[in-house]
Write a protein that holds these residues in place. Structure first.
Motif, PDB file in Angstrom:
ATOM      1  N   SER A   1      -6.734   4.473 -14.674  1.00 28.63           N
ATOM      2  CA  SER A   1      -7.271   5.142 -13.485  1.00 28.63           C
ATOM      3  C   SER A   1      -8.634   4.576 -13.103  1.00 28.63           C
ATOM      4  CB  SER A   1      -7.379   6.650 -13.730  1.00 28.63           C
ATOM      5  OG  SER A   1      -6.117   7.220 -13.952  1.00 28.63           O
ATOM      6  N   ALA A   2      -9.477   4.347 -14.107  1.00 30.37           N
ATOM      7  CA  ALA A   2     -10.809   3.808 -13.828  1.00 30.37           C
ATOM      8  C   ALA A   2     -10.723   2.420 -13.199  1.00 30.37           C
ATOM      9  CB  ALA A   2     -11.624   3.756 -15.124  1.00 30.37           C
ATOM     10  N   ILE A   3      -9.769   1.606 -13.664  1.00 30.30           N
ATOM     11  CA  ILE A   3      -9.606   0.268 -13.091  1.00 30.30           C
ATOM     12  C   ILE A   3      -9.076   0.354 -11.663  1.00 30.30           C
ATOM     13  CG2 ILE A   3      -8.322  -1.896 -13.287  1.00 30.30           C
ATOM     14  CD1 ILE A   3      -8.372  -1.490 -16.335  1.00 30.30           C
ATOM     15  N   LEU A   4      -8.064   1.180 -11.444  1.00 32.54           N
ATOM     16  CA  LEU A   4      -7.456   1.272 -10.120  1.00 32.54           C
ATOM     17  C   LEU A   4      -8.425   1.821  -9.074  1.00 32.54           C
ATOM     18  CD1 LEU A   4      -3.874   2.613 -10.992  1.00 32.54           C
ATOM     19  CD2 LEU A   4      -4.499   0.294 -10.326  1.00 32.54           C
ATOM     20  N   THR A   5      -9.280   2.751  -9.476  1.00 35.60           N
ATOM     21  CA  THR A   5     -10.178   3.400  -8.519  1.00 35.60           C
ATOM     22  C   THR A   5     -11.572   2.797  -8.505  1.00 35.60           C
ATOM     23  OG1 THR A   5     -10.896   5.042 -10.155  1.00 35.60           O
ATOM     24  CG2 THR A   5      -8.965   5.583  -8.823  1.00 35.60           C
ATOM     25  N   LYS A   6     -11.873   1.906  -9.454  1.00 33.78           N
ATOM     26  CA  LYS A   6     -13.233   1.375  -9.637  1.00 33.78           C
ATOM     27  C   LYS A   6     -14.241   2.502  -9.835  1.00 33.78           C
ATOM     28  CE  LYS A   6     -12.459  -2.727  -6.710  1.00 33.78           C
ATOM     29  NZ  LYS A   6     -12.944  -3.483  -5.535  1.00 33.78           N
ATOM     30  N   CYS A   7     -13.759   3.624 -10.353  1.00 29.13           N
ATOM     31  CA  CYS A   7     -14.594   4.810 -10.603  1.00 29.13           C
ATOM     32  C   CYS A   7     -15.247   5.333  -9.317  1.00 29.13           C
ATOM     33  CB  CYS A   7     -15.642   4.538 -11.665  1.00 29.13           C
ATOM     34  SG  CYS A   7     -14.941   4.130 -13.284  1.00 29.13           S
ATOM     35  N   THR A   8     -14.577   5.156  -8.190  1.00 32.93           N
ATOM     36  CA  THR A   8     -15.065   5.674  -6.908  1.00 32.93           C
ATOM     37  C   THR A   8     -13.957   6.475  -6.237  1.00 32.93           C
ATOM     38  OG1 THR A   8     -14.347   3.709  -5.672  1.00 32.93           O
ATOM     39  CG2 THR A   8     -16.563   3.669  -6.627  1.00 32.93           C
ATOM     40  N   ARG A   9     -14.326   7.192  -5.209  1.00 30.64           N
ATOM     41  CA  ARG A   9     -13.337   7.985  -4.485  1.00 30.64           C
ATOM     42  C   ARG A   9     -12.562   7.151  -3.473  1.00 30.64           C
ATOM     43  NH1 ARG A   9     -15.593  12.344  -0.521  1.00 30.64           N
ATOM     44  NH2 ARG A   9     -15.565  10.512   0.836  1.00 30.64           N
ATOM     45  N   ASP A  10     -13.244   6.269  -2.764  1.00 32.56           N
ATOM     46  CA  ASP A  10     -12.617   5.560  -1.643  1.00 32.56           C
ATOM     47  C   ASP A  10     -12.597   4.040  -1.772  1.00 32.56           C
ATOM     48  OD1 ASP A  10     -12.203   7.919   0.160  1.00 32.56           O
ATOM     49  OD2 ASP A  10     -14.384   8.012   0.026  1.00 32.56           O
ATOM     50  N   GLU A  11     -13.339   3.468  -2.687  1.00 38.58           N
ATOM     51  CA  GLU A  11     -13.534   2.012  -2.712  1.00 38.58           C
ATOM     52  C   GLU A  11     -12.607   1.288  -3.680  1.00 38.58           C
ATOM     53  OE1 GLU A  11     -15.394   0.438  -0.706  1.00 38.58           O
ATOM     54  OE2 GLU A  11     -16.583   2.054   0.187  1.00 38.58           O
ATOM     55  N   GLY A  12     -11.722   1.997  -4.375  1.00 36.57           N
ATOM     56  CA  GLY A  12     -10.901   1.367  -5.390  1.00 36.57           C
ATOM     57  C   GLY A  12      -9.715   0.603  -4.821  1.00 36.57           C
ATOM     58  N   PHE A  13      -8.994  -0.088  -5.727  1.00 34.45           N
ATOM     59  CA  PHE A  13      -7.770  -0.781  -5.327  1.00 34.45           C
ATOM     60  C   PHE A  13      -6.729   0.227  -4.834  1.00 34.45           C
ATOM     61  CE2 PHE A  13      -9.634  -3.316  -8.843  1.00 34.45           C
ATOM     62  CZ  PHE A  13      -9.930  -4.459  -8.130  1.00 34.45           C
ATOM     63  N   ILE A  14      -6.564   1.305  -5.583  1.00 41.36           N
ATOM     64  CA  ILE A  14      -5.656   2.389  -5.197  1.00 41.36           C
ATOM     65  C   ILE A  14      -6.415   3.693  -5.412  1.00 41.36           C
ATOM     66  CG2 ILE A  14      -3.433   3.511  -5.584  1.00 41.36           C
ATOM     67  CD1 ILE A  14      -2.370   0.952  -6.757  1.00 41.36           C
ATOM     68  N   PRO A  15      -6.972   4.301  -4.367  1.00 42.47           N
ATOM     69  CA  PRO A  15      -7.729   5.545  -4.546  1.00 42.47           C
ATOM     70  C   PRO A  15      -6.832   6.696  -5.005  1.00 42.47           C
ATOM     71  CG  PRO A  15      -8.211   4.503  -2.426  1.00 42.47           C
ATOM     72  CD  PRO A  15      -7.010   3.807  -2.983  1.00 42.47           C
TER      73      PRO A  15
END
Length: 601
Positions: A484-498
């Motif tokens: 989850s941390a990788i997919l979202t980049k630990c952000t709400r909107d900026e990840g690969f898959i939010p």
């Protein structure tokens, strides 16, 4: 710089009419008054901070002030999210004169004075000065009161349990029991009826799973009834997580765990796979029928018409998910699982290797879902779009709500047969229907149910070694959390898959599966291993989940679950209404439990 005499008079006039204006404010609303001292008309534009890459929207227009007197105008704004406000000239120049960001709190009155400020070089610049003319109210007091009452009730319950276990209380109980038995002419009174009861053999039922199911269902009932009007008890507008977004995935996870435990028990009792196939098909059809013909419509909708009938729904998704997982497990289930503790290297992956055909199927299914999401061409939309459309992404794709997921639903089911009021409609100003229980999301719900199935396999294989169960639950939670941390980049909107509940995105699945492993592991340790808690009161609705879910949905608009609200000024009345409705279903499930009535499909 001060306001001057006219500013002071304005504030005095504003304060004098606060009482009448406050009566019009409901919860989650604040009053914003703007005074224009400039010699040119101005336009206020706003963007909600929760709205990702959104176009500024017009908030208020004011003409130029006549002479030294300002022009005033008021507007009611939402106090749910912080607002970024810009003041621009209404004469065509859209360069911001001034701007600010503020969270306007509930029932607060705010005065914004827009005027010129002279510098030492005799140059003018525009200054926007804010004054709080009426302090906001604390909208979280109802939550605090409810929490104090809940702690008090729990304290009284545990105190009564402690007193009942005291030796003197037990002797009094035995004495009264014997006296009552004597007067009732019961000559043979065993000790089992008067105090010292023989130990009942412990049931093999996993009470932590019932408690987890009941806990999820209780929160689901509360948020479906309104959650007291608090934004975090409602679904997120698009990306992100709220409390309301947690419960449905937990319920789907529990479906998978229940399939593993129930099917293992039925096969051990001698049921054939054909009989299991009949049972799972029948249950799926019943869930579909209840969802389509009972829960999608109510008295306020009028006669059912196929022209606008919604096909997807919560129970439809649960039915399909259950069918796929149950059919998969029926085909590849192993009756003799053996012991989980072994010094062989294969023991570490026993719960995976034994079911390799299931893993191949799930990986293939998820690959199809991802390919459709990111590779399917959608007319008028960029390939792989995951946004809400509307004013999101600076208004470039207004009709692309949900990307491929929305397109597939409208193509297969028809735009009239899916949900017309998605959660993104108000914030992102969308015009397209979008169904959070759509086709692509349902495929992903199978994945979270499969993780629940994996939890059930772990329990079965390592049932004699509770510590091993907890270790494997923790390992799965950590692995899914890292994904989850990788997919979202630990952000709400900026990840690969939010994380997105509307789309049931892959990161949403991994995140909620991580939470599910942790929560089920905690309950398993507390309830089934240490016996510190028996799961009350959540275990009662957990053992009658279909009855409670269908009942609370059908009766939601009837008294005492709902009545005409008189006090919209605060969250109190709605919060009490929703808590009362939830408590009633807890009491109903308790009565059904005592009567040994369990609705099964």
């Amino acid at each position: 710089m001060g306001y001057g005499r006219s500013g002071i008079l304005l504030i005095a006039l504003f304060v004098s009419v606060q009482g009448s204006v406050t009566d019009k404010l409901k919860f989650d609303e604040a009053l914003l008054t703007v005074s224009n001292y400039l010699t040119e008309p101005i336009l206020l534009l706003y963007v909600s901070d929760y709205c990702y890459q959104c176009l500024p929207q017009p908030l208020l227009t004011l003409p130029s002030g006549p002479g030294t007197q300002p022009v005033n105008s008021s507007i009611i704004v939402s106090s749910r999210y912080a607002l970024s406000v810009q003041v621009v000239s209404n004469s065509g120049n859209m360069t911001p004169l001034c701007s600010w960001e503020h969270l306007y709190e509930e029932h607060g009155h705010y005065l914004i004075s827009v005027h010129y400020l002279l510098s030492e070089q005799n140059t003018r610049r525009v200054l926007c000065q804010e004054t709080v003319t009426r302090p906001p109210t604390n909208c979280y007091l109802p939550l605090l009161v409810a929490f104090v009452i809940l702690v008090g009730v729990c304290g009284l319950y545990h105190l009564s349990v402690y007193i009942s276990r005291l030796a003197c209380f037990r002797r009094l109980q035995q004495y009264l029991c014997k006296r009552l038995s004597f007067f009732s002419k019961h000559v043979e009174t065993s000790e089992d009826n008067c105090g010292e009861q023989s130990k009942v053999p412990e049931s093999r039922r996993l009470y932590s799973l019932d408690t987890f199911r009941g806990f999820s269902l209780t929160i689901m009932v509360f948020v479906n009834y309104g959650g007291g009007g608090y934004w975090f008890f409602e679904h997120a507008p698009w990306n992100g997580l709220t409390v309301a977004d947690l419960v449905m995935p937990w319920f789907v996870f529990i479906i998978g765990t229940s399939v593993a435990l129930a099917f293992n028990a039925m096969l051990k009792r001698g049921l054939s796979r054909c009989q299991l196939l009949y049972k799972l098909t029948w249950r799926t059809c019943i869930l579909f029928a209840i969802g389509v013909f009972f829960l999608n419509y109510g008295p306020a909708d009028g006669p059912l018409s196929w022209r606008w009938a919604r096909i997807p729904g919560v129970l439809q998704r649960l039915g399909f998910t259950y069918f796929v997982i149950a059919l998969l497990h029926t085909c590849f289930h192993k009756v003799q699982l053996g012991h989980g503790e072994s010094h062989q290297w294969s023991a570490a992956v026993r719960d995976i290797v034994l079911y390799w055909p299931e893993w191949i199927f799930i990986i293939a299914l998820e690959t199809i879902s991802l390919c459709l999401t990111f590779l399917l061409p959608v007319p008028g939309c960029p390939t792989g779009y995951l946004g809400p459309g509307g004013i999101g992404h600076y208004g470039k794709y207004p009709n692309c709500t949900g990307g491929a997921a929305g397109y597939i639903d409208k193509w297969i089911l028809g735009a009239e047969h899916i949900y017309q009021n998605p959660t993104c409609k108000e914030l992102y100003k969308t015009t397209q229907p979008f169904d959070p229980e759509g086709i692509l999301g349902t495929i992903n719900s199978v994945l979270i149910a499969f993780f629940g199935l994996q939890a059930g396999k772990i329990i079965l294989i390592y049932r004699k070694y509770p510590l091993s169960i907890l270790k494997r639950f923790l390992c799965w939670a950590i692995l899914l959390g890292i994904i989850s941390a990788i997919l979202t980049k630990c952000t709400r909107d900026e990840g690969f898959i939010p994380i997105n509940k509307n789309l049931w995105s892959l990161s949403f699945i991994t995140t909620l599966s991580c939470f599910s492993f942790l929560l089920l592991g905690l309950m398993f340790y507390v309830i089934d291993v240490k016996h510190w808690w028996q799961g009350q009161p959540f275990i009662y609705p957990g053992m009658n989940s279909i009855f409670v879910y269908v009942g609370h949905s059908i009766l939601a608009t009837y008294f005492p679950f709902q009545w005409e609200m008189k006090y919209w000024m605060s969250h109190y009345e709605l919060f009490i209404q929703n808590l009362l409705g939830t408590s009633i279903w807890l009491c109903v499930s308790y009565v059904l439990f005592k009567k040994k009535f369990f609705l099964k499909i």
